[in-house]
Design an enzyme around this catalytic site. Structure first.
Site, PDB file in Angstrom:
ATOM      1  N   HIS A  79      30.687  43.325  49.895  1.00 50.73           N
ATOM      2  CA  HIS A  79      31.997  42.957  50.389  1.00 50.73           C
ATOM      3  C   HIS A  79      33.329  43.529  49.559  1.00 50.73           C
ATOM      4  O   HIS A  79      34.130  44.311  49.799  1.00 50.73           O
ATOM      5  CB  HIS A  79      32.075  41.507  50.610  1.00 50.73           C
ATOM      6  CG  HIS A  79      31.075  40.761  51.349  1.00 50.73           C
ATOM      7  ND1 HIS A  79      30.979  41.092  52.739  1.00 50.73           N
ATOM      8  CD2 HIS A  79      30.132  39.872  50.974  1.00 50.73           C
ATOM      9  CE1 HIS A  79      29.838  40.107  52.781  1.00 50.73           C
ATOM     10  NE2 HIS A  79      29.307  39.751  52.154  1.00 50.73           N
TER      11      HIS A  79
ATOM     12  N   ASP B 108      38.177  35.679  43.328  1.00 53.70           N
ATOM     13  CA  ASP B 108      37.481  34.159  43.207  1.00 53.70           C
ATOM     14  C   ASP B 108      36.247  34.604  42.592  1.00 53.70           C
ATOM     15  O   ASP B 108      35.021  34.385  42.965  1.00 53.70           O
ATOM     16  CB  ASP B 108      37.422  33.551  44.285  1.00 53.70           C
ATOM     17  CG  ASP B 108      36.503  34.140  45.617  1.00 53.70           C
ATOM     18  OD1 ASP B 108      36.015  33.719  46.336  1.00 53.70           O
ATOM     19  OD2 ASP B 108      36.566  35.462  45.478  1.00 53.70           O
TER      20      ASP B 108
END
Ligand code: RIB
Ligand code: CA
Length: 328
Positions: A251, A20
């Protein structure tokens, strides 16, 4: 240290990235292009940090900037399985998803088919070899499982950035963003019988890039690395309120590095993981069976997911050395 240079760098495995494309997704994408450990054969986008369409735009522009406009990009789900996309996280990733950095517009367009269609096509083409790196909500992966129920047999390994075992959530007190944005899809993906590695907040929130590292990227001779350094400026601003200083949790690039064996886990028990899909305060939480914590995590019947709780080395030096390689 990770395994020494091995055959996998002479003949790297094929990877599909589902993302995303926000700022840490951009770092993960750049890492997968720069590392000799991966052959990136396809990318799908999903709404999360930005809409799936905006994520595809960012991905196409970054691929062109990095000299790889040929990698197919497919737009995936705009909305989660149960609900609607609620506009993303501009306060974290900026209005355009990449910290306001203006990349030169690629003339390449997304492929005709959807992201789940591209994933199923690649899984059949690279049967038994394709590896998935999923760093956004799992809507596309869950849809691909419905399209091809044999997907888990066709996929060598799926690495997912998401969830939290013992660490707090980042969207609610207990839920991490990728899982919170589509808990039903996450539950479907976690319930499938595949070779899975989960990279949760427990390890990503302790893999932090500092301002000194960002300055190193800004000073890089590689324009892609410099652009990543600029993107991180926005991302660092968000993390000041989290960590009390300008820095950022890595992340997605950490999940990518673990997926290609560029970084080795230190503690990674294989345990049962379920996702709360209720509508209560636990919605989106990963319920990890950590009851083996006090006795070295003995085998758990029915457990399939390796949950990475720590890594064997500092991540920033590996990330920076890979991004500074002459691979862009
Ligand atoms: O919770 C962090 C995850 O959510 C990362 O993948 C970030 O890019 C967002 O998608
Ligand atoms: Ca992401």
């Amino acid at each position: 240290m990770a395994e020494p240079e091995t055959m996998n760098q002479l003949n790297p495995a094929p990877f599909y990235l589902d993302c995303d494309t926000g700022i840490d997704d951009a770092l993960a994408l750049a890492y997968l292009i720069a590392t000799p450990r991966a052959n990136l054969v396809g990318i799908g986008t999903v709404s999360g940090n930005v809409s799936a369409a905006a994520g595809a735009r960012n991905t196409l522009d970054l691929l062109k900037f990095a000299g790889h406009p040929d990698i197919p990009v497919a737009i995936g789900a705009h909305d989660p399985q149960n609900g609607v996309f609620r506009g993303g996280a501009p306060h974290v990733h900026g209005d355009n998803g990449i910290g306001g950095v203006d990349l030169i517009r690629s003339q390449h367009q997304p492929v005709q088919g959807s992201a789940p269609e591209l994933l199923v096509q690649l899984a059949r083409e690279y049967a038994g070899e394709l590896r998935i790196v999923a760093i956004g909500p799992l809507t596309n992966i869950a849809e691909a499982l419905r399209m091809e129920p044999k997907l888990p047999e066709l996929i060598a390994e799926i690495t997912v950035m998401g969830g939290a075992a013992l660490a707090p959530g980042n969207i609610t007190p207990v839920a991490e963003a990728n899982f919170a944005n589509d808990p039903e899809a996450a539950a479907d993906v976690m319930a499938a019988d595949w070779n899975m590695t989960l990279v949760p907040l427990d390890v990503t929130m302790t893999s932090v890039l500092e301002e000194s590292h960002r300055q190193e990227l800004l000073a890089s001779p590689h324009p892609v690395s410099r652009a990543l350094g600029e993107m991180l400026g926005h991302y660092f601003g968000f993390y000041v309120e989290i960590f009390g200083r300008p820095c950022a949790a890595m992340h997605d690039p950490l999940a990518a590095a673990i997926a290609v064996r560029g970084v080795e886990p230190a503690l990674a028990p294989t345990i049962r993981v379920e996702v709360d899909t209720t509508s209560g305060p636990g919605r989106g939480q990963t319920v990890c069976d950590m009851r083996g914590l006090y006795v070295g995590y003995p085998d758990q019947r029915g457990a399939r997911c390796r949950v990475v709780l720590s890594i064997a080395e500092e991540f920033p030096p590996h990330l920076l050395s890979t991004l500074q390689a002459d691979r862009f």
